[in-house]
Design a protein around this motif. Structure first.
Motif, short mmCIF file in Angstrom:
data_model
loop_
_atom_site.label_atom_id
_atom_site.label_comp_id
_atom_site.label_asym_id
_atom_site.label_seq_id
_atom_site.Cartn_x
_atom_site.Cartn_y
_atom_site.Cartn_z
N ASP A 194 1.72 6.32 -6.96
CA ASP A 194 0.62 7.17 -7.41
C ASP A 194 1.00 8.64 -7.33
OD1 ASP A 194 -0.90 4.88 -7.77
OD2 ASP A 194 -2.29 5.29 -6.11
N ARG A 195 1.72 9.01 -6.30
CA ARG A 195 2.09 10.42 -6.12
C ARG A 195 3.13 10.87 -7.14
NH1 ARG A 195 3.35 10.72 -0.67
NH2 ARG A 195 1.16 11.14 -0.34
N TYR A 196 4.10 10.02 -7.44
CA TYR A 196 5.24 10.46 -8.24
C TYR A 196 5.36 9.83 -9.63
CZ TYR A 196 6.72 12.53 -3.87
OH TYR A 196 6.77 13.27 -2.72
N MET B 109 -7.41 1.52 -4.07
CA MET B 109 -7.63 0.57 -2.99
C MET B 109 -8.67 1.21 -2.08
SD MET B 109 -3.78 -0.58 -2.09
CE MET B 109 -2.94 -1.83 -3.03
N LEU B 110 -9.81 0.52 -1.94
CA LEU B 110 -10.92 1.07 -1.20
C LEU B 110 -11.32 0.14 -0.06
CD1 LEU B 110 -13.15 2.12 -4.25
CD2 LEU B 110 -11.43 3.49 -3.04
N SER C 287 -10.91 5.53 0.42
CA SER C 287 -9.56 5.18 -0.03
C SER C 287 -8.73 4.65 1.14
CB SER C 287 -8.89 6.42 -0.62
OG SER C 287 -7.61 6.11 -1.07
N VAL C 288 -7.90 3.65 0.86
CA VAL C 288 -7.04 3.04 1.86
C VAL C 288 -5.63 3.59 1.69
CG1 VAL C 288 -5.99 0.86 2.61
CG2 VAL C 288 -8.42 0.95 2.01
N GLY C 289 -5.00 3.94 2.78
CA GLY C 289 -3.62 4.44 2.75
C GLY C 289 -2.88 4.01 4.00
N VAL D 21 0.85 -1.20 0.00
CA VAL D 21 0.00 0.00 0.00
C VAL D 21 0.88 1.25 0.00
CG1 VAL D 21 -1.74 1.34 1.27
CG2 VAL D 21 -1.96 -1.15 1.08
N ALA D 22 1.94 1.24 0.81
CA ALA D 22 2.84 2.40 0.86
C ALA D 22 3.56 2.60 -0.48
CB ALA D 22 3.86 2.23 1.99
#
Length: 167
Positions: free
Chosen positions: A108-110, A121-122, A129-131, A101-102
């Motif tokens: 996703d960010r970069y 991921m929900l 959203s899962v984080g 996930v990390a």
């Protein structure tokens, strides 16, 4: 004026658990195989077809993940065919999920295309959203790596010899 060495220079890295974990997880195809299995794709041919993993690489990664206790082989047989195996996560394997996930969040960010992330991921119950979020044992949310200090743990060993700098 020279900077003093960071305190971590005094600790040995020979038993570093990050290094040990990366010896298992640190190769691209290993993480891709785990992504597939977490997404319910557990059979060799399906993993090969969906992820594009070269067959010999996939064979090696699955064997290593089984040998290390991350996966277990589970037999199945389609009607009229020989017995085959699918790969299932062990408790050790399920514990890798926050790492994936990390990595996905960072990617996703970069690294996402201009259109955005290719997958979400929900939370199954509410759809949010899962984080991954860092929280200390006292329940405080950690907002920055600057809010964390690394200290020797119970298994820490002194560095063998102080490192010297070239003159």
């Amino acid at each position: 004026m020279s900077q003093p060495d960071p305190a971590a220079m005094n600790w040995s890295t020979e038993n570093c658990t990050i290094g040990r974990a990366m010896a298992i997880l640190g190769e691209r195809w290993t993480v891709v195989v785990l992504r597939e299995i977490f997404n319910g794709i557990r059979r060799f041919d399906q993993i090969h077809d969906h992820a594009g993993t070269p067959k010999q690489v996939l064979t090696n990664r699955l064997a290593m993940l089984c040998d290390m206790g991350v996966l277990v082989r589970h037999p199945y047989r389609e009607p009229g065919e020989r017995e085959r195996h699918e790969y299932r996560l062990t408790a050790m394997g399920f514990d890798v999920y926050p790492v994936l996930v990390a990595v996905r969040e960072w990617g996703d960010r970069y690294l996402a295309d201009l259109e955005g992330a290719p997958a979400a991921m929900l939370h199954r119950d509410c759809g949010a959203s899962v984080g991954v979020h860092l929280v200390c044992a006292a329940g405080h949310h950690i907002d920055s790596p600057h809010d964390v200090v690394t200290t020797p743990g119970p298994g820490a060993r002194a560095a063998a010899l102080p490192r010297t700098r070239d003159a």
